[in-house]
Design a protein around this motif. Structure first.
Motif, PDB file in Angstrom:
ATOM      1  N   LEU A 165       0.750  -1.142   0.180  1.00  0.00           N
ATOM      2  CA  LEU A 165      -0.204   0.028  -0.089  1.00  0.00           C
ATOM      3  C   LEU A 165       0.962   1.107   0.144  1.00  0.00           C
ATOM      4  CD1 LEU A 165      -2.721  -1.031   2.564  1.00  0.00           C
ATOM      5  CD2 LEU A 165      -3.107  -0.705   0.021  1.00  0.00           C
ATOM      6  N   SER A 166       2.192   1.296   0.719  1.00  0.00           N
ATOM      7  CA  SER A 166       2.778   2.187   0.844  1.00  0.00           C
ATOM      8  C   SER A 166       3.408   2.678  -0.721  1.00  0.00           C
ATOM      9  CB  SER A 166       3.966   2.066   1.863  1.00  0.00           C
ATOM     10  OG  SER A 166       3.570   2.199   3.179  1.00  0.00           O
ATOM     11  N   PHE A 167       4.003   1.364  -1.204  1.00  0.00           N
ATOM     12  CA  PHE A 167       4.684   1.554  -2.457  1.00  0.00           C
ATOM     13  C   PHE A 167       3.474   2.255  -3.443  1.00  0.00           C
ATOM     14  CE2 PHE A 167       5.205  -0.319  -6.971  1.00  0.00           C
ATOM     15  CZ  PHE A 167       6.387   0.464  -6.718  1.00  0.00           C
ATOM     16  N   ALA A 168       2.293   1.666  -3.489  1.00  0.00           N
ATOM     17  CA  ALA A 168       1.238   2.131  -4.441  1.00  0.00           C
ATOM     18  C   ALA A 168       0.796   3.407  -4.266  1.00  0.00           C
ATOM     19  CB  ALA A 168       0.142   1.229  -4.287  1.00  0.00           C
ATOM     20  N   GLY A 169       0.707   3.793  -2.942  1.00  0.00           N
ATOM     21  CA  GLY A 169       0.300   5.461  -2.659  1.00  0.00           C
ATOM     22  C   GLY A 169       1.586   6.174  -3.228  1.00  0.00           C
TER      23      GLY A 169
END
Length: 251
Positions: A165-169
């Motif tokens: 999720l951090s990577f995608a955001g």
């Protein structure tokens, strides 16, 4: 809170902070960068004159060379003292708040890597991929060991979800027009998502929000002081690391 544990961690953090300054010049010179050189004049000594960054101007006279070396030596001593103090606060805070958590060694390993990453990014606007990967491996190994010790392997899936999720955001933010995020920032955000996801959704949410708040306050302060312009390239890695550290403490 164990005072002995926090004190021992603070001493270890001070040592890690000092050693981060020793490792920084080698990493900055030999590792591939994630962004352009930082704007000259942002740091007290000037980023372009740092021994860790390429692009410094050679000194043509013996007197100038001696003066340059003396100035660099004094700067290294000051920077080492600051790095040691920051390391003591980072490590001591983690140990004081998390206590004898099985995941504490993993947090400390990631914090050690973060100290070096912050130092390189502040000096050279660079987040070396090998160091980001090493920090991820160290933190991941610590979390795997913690899950095995506590008998909670399912928490590893939460950690992986936090990283994804951090990577995608941050990847989406980096693709926005006018964004100043580099792909090094995106990779570091994914790594920091591991411990935040391990702690749960509130910690992950804080870890995603706090870096932008911290960075915004710093930018406003630098603009008000006349140290930077609106188009000055500034490092975001330290804000990412500081935000994740605060999220771990509050989570």
């Amino acid at each position: 809170m164990s005072v002995g544990l926090a004190t021992a961690a603070a001493l270890l953090g001070a040592l890690a902070g000092v050693l981060s300054g020793r490792a920084m010049p080698v990493l900055a010179r030999r590792s591939p960068g994630s962004g352009p050189p930082i704007a000259p004049g942002l740091l007290a000594a000037g980023a372009g004159d740092s021994p860790g960054c390429a692009g410094g101007s050679p000194t043509s006279t013996a007197a100038g060379l001696m003066a340059s070396r003396a100035g660099r030596s004094a700067g290294r001593i000051r920077a080492g003292a600051v790095s040691g103090a920051v390391g003591a606060v980072v490590f001591g805070g983690l140990a004081a708040v998390r206590g004898p958590d099985p995941a504490l060694p993993g947090y400390l390993l990631m914090a050690a890597g973060g100290l070096v990453l912050a130092r390189v990014d502040l000096t050279c606007l660079r987040l070396p991929d090998p160091l980001v990967a090493a920090t991820a491996l160290a933190g991941g190994a610590g979390l795997v060991a913690a899950a095995s010790a506590a008998g909670t392997p399912a928490r590893l899936w939460a950690a992986l979800a936090g990283a994804v999720l951090s990577f995608a955001g941050y990847a989406l933010l980096a693709l926005l027009p006018g964004s100043r995020l580099g792909y090094g920032d995106v990779k570091l955000a994914a790594v920091l998502g591991l411990p935040l996801g391990w702690l749960g959704w509130p910690a992950l949410g804080l870890g995603l929000l706090l870096p932008h708040l911290l960075h915004g306050v710093v930018v406003l302060g630098l603009l008000a002081a006349g140290r930077v312009r609106r188009d000055t390239a500034l490092p975001f890695g330290p804000a990412l690391l500081a935000g994740a550290w605060l999220a771990v403490l509050l989570g």
